[in-house]
Design an enzyme around this catalytic site. Structure first.
Site, PDB file in Angstrom:
ATOM      1  N   HIS A  32       0.676  -1.117   0.038  1.00 37.34           N
ATOM      2  CA  HIS A  32      -0.014  -0.092  -0.173  1.00 37.34           C
ATOM      3  C   HIS A  32       0.879   1.151   0.240  1.00 37.34           C
ATOM      4  O   HIS A  32       2.162   1.277   0.369  1.00 37.34           O
ATOM      5  CB  HIS A  32      -1.009  -0.130   1.290  1.00 37.34           C
ATOM      6  CG  HIS A  32      -2.128  -0.930   1.303  1.00 37.34           C
ATOM      7  ND1 HIS A  32      -3.201  -0.943   2.199  1.00 37.34           N
ATOM      8  CD2 HIS A  32      -2.117  -2.159   0.499  1.00 37.34           C
ATOM      9  CE1 HIS A  32      -3.767  -1.980   1.994  1.00 37.34           C
ATOM     10  NE2 HIS A  32      -3.312  -2.748   0.726  1.00 37.34           N
ATOM     11  N   GLU A  46       1.067   3.811   1.974  1.00 36.74           N
ATOM     12  CA  GLU A  46       1.327   4.151   3.186  1.00 36.74           C
ATOM     13  C   GLU A  46       2.635   3.346   3.599  1.00 36.74           C
ATOM     14  O   GLU A  46       3.735   3.834   4.191  1.00 36.74           O
ATOM     15  CB  GLU A  46       0.405   4.089   4.381  1.00 36.74           C
ATOM     16  CG  GLU A  46      -0.840   4.730   4.068  1.00 36.74           C
ATOM     17  CD  GLU A  46      -2.017   4.118   3.049  1.00 36.74           C
ATOM     18  OE1 GLU A  46      -3.020   4.176   3.597  1.00 36.74           O
ATOM     19  OE2 GLU A  46      -1.574   3.317   2.371  1.00 36.74           O
ATOM     20  N   CYS A  56      -6.122   1.634   6.087  1.00 37.67           N
ATOM     21  CA  CYS A  56      -6.816   0.521   6.357  1.00 37.67           C
ATOM     22  C   CYS A  56      -6.032  -0.077   7.743  1.00 37.67           C
ATOM     23  O   CYS A  56      -5.284   0.588   8.133  1.00 37.67           O
ATOM     24  CB  CYS A  56      -6.538  -0.631   5.300  1.00 37.67           C
ATOM     25  SG  CYS A  56      -4.725  -1.136   5.225  1.00 37.67           S
ATOM     26  N   CYS A 103      -2.195  -0.610   7.722  1.00 39.01           N
ATOM     27  CA  CYS A 103      -1.526   0.658   7.594  1.00 39.01           C
ATOM     28  C   CYS A 103      -1.686   1.350   8.887  1.00 39.01           C
ATOM     29  O   CYS A 103      -0.652   2.171   9.438  1.00 39.01           O
ATOM     30  CB  CYS A 103      -1.966   1.454   6.556  1.00 39.01           C
ATOM     31  SG  CYS A 103      -1.551   0.804   4.773  1.00 39.01           S
TER      32      CYS A 103
END
Length: 167
Positions: free
Chosen positions: A71, A73, A101, A104
């Site tokens: 992701h 992040e 999410c 993260c």
């Protein structure tokens, strides 16, 4: 402009934030999100800022990397950790175009991120005040201050445009 809260209680508001610095770094995160979209990934971008400068950047890459943890992040936190020579990033702010999410959010706690600033809320899997509020749980040994809604319309439109082309 967005609503800010301390991360110490669900829905606790600390006031309205209107920071030119937040808009500046969110604009950079949006540039990275566009890059993700150009690569066929969901357009999410992230920047880790410490002492007024970018120390790590990332964009969504789970398809290209064949890695479910890639992701934006996580990629930005990895880059920041490499640049800092440490996995903990006290005093850092993470700017991300979409509400993070669970994965993260957990990584932010472990990295000791001081502040999270996100653009668009994620009504399906947001874990920072949307569907869940993982960062506000009292059992964490580190608290992350959360500001949401910075350049939210721009971030949301980028996501909507991406998904329109997929339908």
């Amino acid at each position: 402009m967005g609503v800010s809260r301390s991360g110490t209680g669900r829905g606790r508001e600390a006031g309205i934030v209107d920071s030119g610095e937040d808009a500046h770094w969110m604009a950079r995160a949006l540039e990275l999100a566009r890059r993700a979209g150009e690569e066929g990934e969901v357009p999410v971008g992230a920047v880790v800022v410490r002492d007024g400068r970018s120390v790590g950047e990332g964009w969504n890459r789970p398809i290209a990397a064949m890695d479910p943890t890639a992701h934006a992040e996580i990629n930005a936190l990895r880059a920041a950790g490499q640049n800092a020579g440490a996995y903990r990033l006290p005093g850092a702010t993470l700017y991300v175009t979409l509400e993070p999410c669970f994965m993260c959010a957990g990584a932010m706690v472990h990295a000791r991120i001081e502040r999270l600033v996100f653009g668009a809320a994620d009504p399906k899997s947001g874990a920072c005040g949307g569907v869940f509020d993982l960062l506000a749980q009292p059992y964490h040994n580190h608290k992350v201050t959360v500001t949401g809604g910075v350049l939210a319309e721009d971030a949301g439109e980028l996501l909507r445009a991406f998904f329109r082309t997929r339908r």
